[in-house]
Structure formats: C-alpha cells, structure tokens
Design an enzyme around this catalytic site. Structure first.
Site, PDB file in Angstrom:
ATOM      1  CG  ASP A  62      -3.588   4.589  -2.104  1.00 12.76           C
ATOM      2  OD1 ASP A  62      -2.835   3.645  -1.830  1.00 12.76           O
ATOM      3  OD2 ASP A  62      -4.562   4.904  -1.408  1.00 12.76           O
ATOM      4  CG  ASP A  65      -1.777   1.191   1.394  1.00  8.53           C
ATOM      5  OD1 ASP A  65      -2.037   1.859   0.365  1.00  8.53           O
ATOM      6  OD2 ASP A  65      -2.204   1.480   2.526  1.00  8.53           O
TER       7      ASP A  65
END
Length: 415
Positions: free
Chosen positions: A305, A120
C-alpha cells in the site's frame, strides 16, 4: 525493456523528457521532521484531552514515559508539553499532516485544473475537493487546497450520484462527475468518473494541514465506489499506456518515481521476484511469516500500500514486536523508542512465496528532533487485510504492480 511509459517522480516540477523516452514529473516526499511533528501533534492533543478529562495517573504516566524518550531533560520536556497542551505555551512547533508521504500532480478538465494527489494502491477512487467544499483547507495553510470548478471545464459531464468513502482517518462526502484526467502531460484519460468532494470534515486537521488536495486510487475495481473504473483501468482500456503495469521507486529521504505503463529497468538490479495476488481487490498477498528476533506471526496476509507511510498489523502482534525491541506504547496507541537503541534494532523479516524480504532495524524508526517514532503501528481491520506493507517496506524494494496478471514484483533497488 521496450514500452511507452510515463513516470511520475515523487517534488513539484515540470515534466522532463529523457533520452530513454520516459517522461518524468516530480512528486513530493514528506520529510521525517514532518512525520515526527505529526506524531507530536497527536500526542499533544491526546495529552490535552487527558488533562481536560482528569485521566487516571497511569494514563499520565504513559504520556510522561513517551516524552522522556526524547531528550536529555525529560522532566522539563514533559512540563513544557503539559503547558502547550493547556494552551499556556507555544514553544513546540506543531504540524499535522496526513499519514501519506508521497504525492504528485494530476490535471482535471479542459483547460486543465491542477491538483496534488496521493497515489494510493490501497484505494480505487479518484477524488478532489470542489469549489465551496467545507473543511477543505484555508488559504493561509500551504496556500489552501486546489478546488475543482466544473463550470470552467468544457469537457465536464454531470453524473450526480452520491459519493462517500471511509478511510482509516475519517470519511469524505460528495458526488460523482466525469471529466478528462491528464497525467504527466502525456496520458489523457477521457470520460473518467471521479468524485467532487463537498465535505472532508471526517479527515480532520490531518487533511486541512496536509500538502495534498485529493487521492488517486490505484487499487482494483472491486474496491471502487459508484461502479467507477479506476483511472489506470481506463488508461489501459483507452490504450494510452502500453502495458497494464505500474511501478514505484520510493526514495529514502529523497524523491522517487511512479512509472505508468511498465517498469524502469534502470531502477533495479538482478531479477524481479513475482508474487501472485491472493485476491485482486487490494494488492493483497499471502505472507508465510513475519518475524523480528524471536517473535513470529505465522501464516497471514497483507497488502502492498503506497498510501500508508508505516507498516501496520494486528494490535496484539505489533505489541509483541514493540515489546521485544523496547518500544514504548504511548497515549495515542503509537510507539516511540529510545533513539540510543536504533543501531541495535533487529531486522523485520517478511517471508513471502518462500523468499525473505528484510526491512533493516535502522529503517524501522522515523527519527527527527530527538524523537524516534517506531514505524510499526497496530491496526485491526475485521474483514480486511491483516497487515499493511506501506512505504517503510516499499522503500526497500523496487515495487511493480502488474494489473494484467494480478501480481506484484519486487527487485533490489539501485537508487
């Protein structure tokens, strides 16, 4: 390009050495069917609450319109969903996974304990559930979560400071510890500060049903809780990667690759376009404009992201875009669209550093089982980034994250 690079391939198989010297592991990609099932589960739960609370007719009408976009018998579909919401029927298969699509394996401890994590770029801590963790899955759902047992690791070191992190979907709580982290059997990061999660209740059913154990953050230290260096920062400092760079090649309906220590020239064609970060906390960049047809955002900012599957933006901006393409706002604040409109959807265009990056209209929809989920969602973050360029954007471009020079690079993929 010459570098010692570790590649984490986005299915779960053993590492393989290739002639080019790269080490590849597979990471699992969530299917479109699972993504849509997640949406239907949230829609069903919202409808159940509406029924229980005697919601106003306009709320029920909104739910009905959402269901009517799916099939040839909308009235029957809606009545069936009402039955499911009321507990009278189980004809609709319901799954509830997290909002992330790509995940793979890391090892913690000596001997190594295996965990499936989301890689992430939108967070900076590593956490996994500990033994006896509460709200951390059940053995009969995907075989349960893997849980870290510090008593079985000879390289474990006690820290004990509190850990609590808030994600968009909820919070997790626990405490910090230290141990060795192994990536792709080849990168060993020593004395890594990470969190043992004791309670993941804030993440709800999404975590329980999700096919991952924890999260490995690839953001910057400014986002990290507890003063912990990220796994990648420690890998750089301990010289177990040759360059302070990692990159993603996210497959479209197939697996992809995460490369640590550089980027893979074979994954793209043409030149890399570099964009300097506006701030090195998230991978945040300035965006000159975002447009779909006649709708434009003007100057704004966003983050790249890997931990977010959709593209998100301010609720008012997303509402304008959704209205312009004929998407319908449903009871949970998400959008669906008539699948017949998909072939004629306009492209979504991001103007970044004077260059236009397109997401084709057909790729703005996640389609399965007669449902078309619009891949843009409203999210208002008061002090955070305005837009999140998640996997829907990253699938269009080979994405390079240059930690050392605080920049991101995009190139045209050839996979």
């Amino acid at each position: 390009m010459l570098f010692r690079s570790i590649v984490l391939a986005l299915s779960l198989a053993s590492a393989q050495a290739a002639d080019d010297g790269l080490v590849r592991m597979k990471l699992k990609k969530r299917s479109a069917h699972e993504m849509v099932a997640d949406h239907l589960k949230r829609e069903n739960d919202a409808l159940r609450l509406a029924l229980e609370n005697g919601s106003a007719p306009e709320v029920m009408d909104m739910a009905k319109k959402s269901v009517m976009l799916r099939g040839s018998n909308p009235e029957e579909d809606f009545e069936e969903q009402v039955q499911v919401a009321e507990g009278a029927s189980e004809n609709i298969i319901i799954k509830d996974y997290s909002n992330a699509q790509y995940y793979g394996e890391v090892m913690i401890g000596t001997p190594p304990q295996k965990f499936t994590v989301i890689f992430d770029t939108g967070s900076s801590n590593l956490w996994v559930p500990k033994t006896k963790c509460k709200n951390c899955g059940y053995w009969f759902i995907h075989g349960g979560k893997s849980k870290y047992d510090e008593s079985k690791s000879s390289s474990f070191k006690k820290d004990g400071s509190d850990f609590k992190i808030q994600y968009g979907s909820g919070s997790v709580k626990g405490f910090f510890s230290r141990d060795e982290i192994t990536l792709a059997k080849d990168i060993v990061v020593k004395d890594q500060k990470f969190a043992e999660v004791a309670n993941a209740g804030g993440l709800g059913v999404g975590y329980v049903m999700g096919q991952f154990d924890g999260i490995l953050g690839l953001g910057f230290e400014k986002l990290s809780l507890g003063g912990a260096n990220t796994v990648f920062k420690n890998a750089i400092d301990q010289k177990v990667v040759s360059q302070p760079v990692f990159s993603f090649a996210l497959g479209d309906n197939k697996d992809g690759e995460l490369t640590l220590g550089g980027y893979d020239d074979s994954k793209f064609k043409g030149e890399i376009t570099w964009v300097n970060l506006s701030e090195a906390n998230y991978w945040r960049i300035n965006i000159e404009n975002i447009s779909v047809g006649s709708v434009s955002s003007g100057a704004t900012n966003g983050i790249v992201d890997s931990g977010t599957s959709l593209i998100t933006g301010p609720s008012t901006e997303i509402a304008k875009i959704a209205h312009s393409v004929g998407a319908t706002h449903n009871i949970m604040g998400e959008y669906t669209i008539d699948c017949a409109k998909v072939p004629t959807l306009s492209d979504l265009e991001f103007t970044i550093n004077k260059k236009v990056y397109k997401v084709p209209g057909k790729d703005l929809v996640i389609q399965a089982s007669g449902t078309c989920l619009f891949a843009l969602m409203g999210m208002d973050i008061p002090t955070g980034p305005k837009w999140i360029l998640g996997d829907v954007f990253m699938r269009q471009y080979y994405s390079i994250f240059d930690y050392g020079n605080e920049r991101v690079g995009f190139a045209e993929p050839n996979y």
